[in-house]
Design a protein around this motif. Structure first.
Motif, PDB file in Angstrom:
ATOM      1  N   GLY A 145       0.760  -1.236   0.000  1.00 10.05           N
ATOM      2  CA  GLY A 145       0.000   0.000   0.000  1.00 10.05           C
ATOM      3  C   GLY A 145       0.791   1.287   0.000  1.00 10.05           C
ATOM      4  O   GLY A 145       0.256   2.336   0.378  1.00 10.05           O
ATOM      5  N   TYR A 146       2.057   1.252  -0.446  1.00 10.93           N
ATOM      6  CA  TYR A 146       2.858   2.471  -0.411  1.00 10.93           C
ATOM      7  C   TYR A 146       2.229   3.579  -1.269  1.00 10.93           C
ATOM      8  O   TYR A 146       2.111   4.732  -0.821  1.00 10.93           O
ATOM      9  CB  TYR A 146       4.287   2.200  -0.884  1.00 10.93           C
ATOM     10  N   ASN A 147       1.828   3.261  -2.481  1.00 17.10           N
ATOM     11  CA  ASN A 147       1.243   4.280  -3.344  1.00 17.10           C
ATOM     12  C   ASN A 147      -0.068   4.796  -2.767  1.00 17.10           C
ATOM     13  O   ASN A 147      -0.361   6.002  -2.834  1.00 17.10           O
ATOM     14  CB  ASN A 147       1.028   3.736  -4.755  1.00 17.10           C
ATOM     15  N   TRP A 148      -0.861   3.882  -2.187  1.00 16.96           N
ATOM     16  CA  TRP A 148      -2.150   4.291  -1.608  1.00 16.96           C
ATOM     17  C   TRP A 148      -1.931   5.286  -0.472  1.00 16.96           C
ATOM     18  O   TRP A 148      -2.564   6.359  -0.444  1.00 16.96           O
ATOM     19  CB  TRP A 148      -2.914   3.069  -1.108  1.00 16.96           C
ATOM     20  N   ASN A 180      13.122  -2.414   5.530  1.00 19.08           N
ATOM     21  CA  ASN A 180      13.040  -1.429   4.458  1.00 19.08           C
ATOM     22  C   ASN A 180      11.630  -0.844   4.350  1.00 19.08           C
ATOM     23  O   ASN A 180      11.462   0.360   4.083  1.00 19.08           O
ATOM     24  CB  ASN A 180      13.457  -2.051   3.128  1.00 19.08           C
ATOM     25  N   TRP A 181      10.619  -1.695   4.523  1.00 24.42           N
ATOM     26  CA  TRP A 181       9.230  -1.232   4.464  1.00 24.42           C
ATOM     27  C   TRP A 181       8.955  -0.224   5.583  1.00 24.42           C
ATOM     28  O   TRP A 181       8.410   0.859   5.343  1.00 24.42           O
ATOM     29  CB  TRP A 181       8.295  -2.422   4.552  1.00 24.42           C
ATOM     30  N   VAL A 182       9.359  -0.553   6.809  1.00 26.84           N
ATOM     31  CA  VAL A 182       9.152   0.365   7.928  1.00 26.84           C
ATOM     32  C   VAL A 182       9.885   1.676   7.677  1.00 26.84           C
ATOM     33  O   VAL A 182       9.330   2.776   7.849  1.00 26.84           O
ATOM     34  CB  VAL A 182       9.608  -0.281   9.245  1.00 26.84           C
ATOM     35  N   ASN A 183      11.140   1.586   7.262  1.00 27.44           N
ATOM     36  CA  ASN A 183      11.930   2.802   7.049  1.00 27.44           C
ATOM     37  C   ASN A 183      11.373   3.663   5.913  1.00 27.44           C
ATOM     38  O   ASN A 183      11.464   4.896   5.957  1.00 27.44           O
ATOM     39  CB  ASN A 183      13.389   2.442   6.776  1.00 27.44           C
ATOM     40  N   SER A 184      10.782   3.024   4.909  1.00 26.54           N
ATOM     41  CA  SER A 184      10.206   3.803   3.809  1.00 26.54           C
ATOM     42  C   SER A 184       9.018   4.631   4.288  1.00 26.54           C
ATOM     43  O   SER A 184       8.819   5.769   3.830  1.00 26.54           O
ATOM     44  CB  SER A 184       9.785   2.878   2.658  1.00 26.54           C
ATOM     45  N   ILE A 185       8.226   4.082   5.211  1.00 22.18           N
ATOM     46  CA  ILE A 185       7.093   4.835   5.743  1.00 22.18           C
ATOM     47  C   ILE A 185       7.578   5.906   6.715  1.00 22.18           C
ATOM     48  O   ILE A 185       7.016   7.008   6.772  1.00 22.18           O
ATOM     49  CB  ILE A 185       6.079   3.896   6.414  1.00 22.18           C
TER      50      ILE A 185
END
Length: 267
Positions: A145-148, A180-185
């Protein structure tokens, strides 16, 4: 952290939490029919690191004395929204709750199923009224859901969003992907807190244990991460419980009683 003015009772509770350095981040995503009474106390001299709970609903019948209950507005269906304000105000004013969660995995058709624009409009209607009374969470997207969530934050740019909850499900070997997912958010959030309100590694219990030995120190030592809950006290996953509970499984003991910054379990 992004803070706003709070009611005195909420501010006092947050101040009390901040006195403990470090303070526990671990919580439980637990359906009400799943027993969680033993995620407290101590084990071999190590105190529990669990201090909050939620159940994908806006009220609960198993509030634990040692945990903050976090009401959630799961979606915009009437059976959620008609009870939302009464329940949320009750827990803020009477139940010691200082945070609210919104919209479960809205990017997925089988979950809250909202476009970023529709979610922003609903967030303004149902969440914004609590500004100044509780810390308010964005909708919780999973790791698809990054784009969302990016589009939602743009659509809701004037909203008073204090933290961003996210989920993650993947293979136990992909702990680096989790980080990486956590850090991207964290990077996307513009200084907001990040909560990981659901995450689970795919694999055997021993493989999940290996995953947690790396994931827990990462989460505890990441200043962007304020809270997290491993998915293991729900109707469709009870891996933190022994034979359905209330006793904890070895994985549950590891998750609950590993000292802050360590995922190795109590020694």
């Amino acid at each position: 952290m992004v803070f706003s003015s709070k009611k005195l009772s909420v501010a006092a509770s947050l101040f009390t939490l901040a006195l403990a350095d470090p303070w526990p981040k671990r919580g439980l995503a637990a359906n009400d029919d799943v027993p969680i009474s033993q995620f407290s106390g101590s084990w071999n001299g190590h105190g529990s690191q669990v201090n909050w709970q939620y159940n994908w609903d806006s009220t609960t019948n198993q509030k634990q004395s040692w945990a903050e209950f976090i009401p959630m507005l799961w979606g915009t269906q009437s059976y959620h929204t008609t009870q939302w304000f009464d329940n949320a105000w009750y827990w803020i004013n009477n139940g010691g709750s200082g945070h609210l969660l919104a919209f479960n995995e809205p990017e997925q058709g089988g979950q809250a199923n909202l476009s970023p624009g529709d979610a922003a409009n609903a967030w303004r209607q149902y969440m914004e009224p609590f500004y100044g009374h509780a810390q308010l969470g964005a909708p919780a997207v999973s790791n698809d859901g990054y784009n969302w969530i990016s589009q939602f934050l743009q659509a809701c740019s004037g909203c008073h969003i204090d933290f961003i909850p996210i989920h993650w499900y993947n293979d136990w070997t992909l702990e680096n992907d989790f980080e990486n997912w956590v850090n991207s958010i964290c990077s996307l959030g513009g200084g907001r807190q990040v909560w990981i309100t659901e995450f689970q590694a795919g694999g055997t219990i021993d493989q999940q244990s290996t995953f947690l030995r790396s994931a827990i120190p990462f989460l505890d030592n990441n200043p962007c991460v304020y809270r997290y809950s491993y998915f293991g006290t729900a109707d469709n996953s009870k891996v933190l419980l022994q034979n359905g509970g209330p006793a904890l499984s070895p994985l549950g003991v590891q998750y609950t009683f590993s000292p802050y910054g360590s995922g190795n379990g109590p020694n």
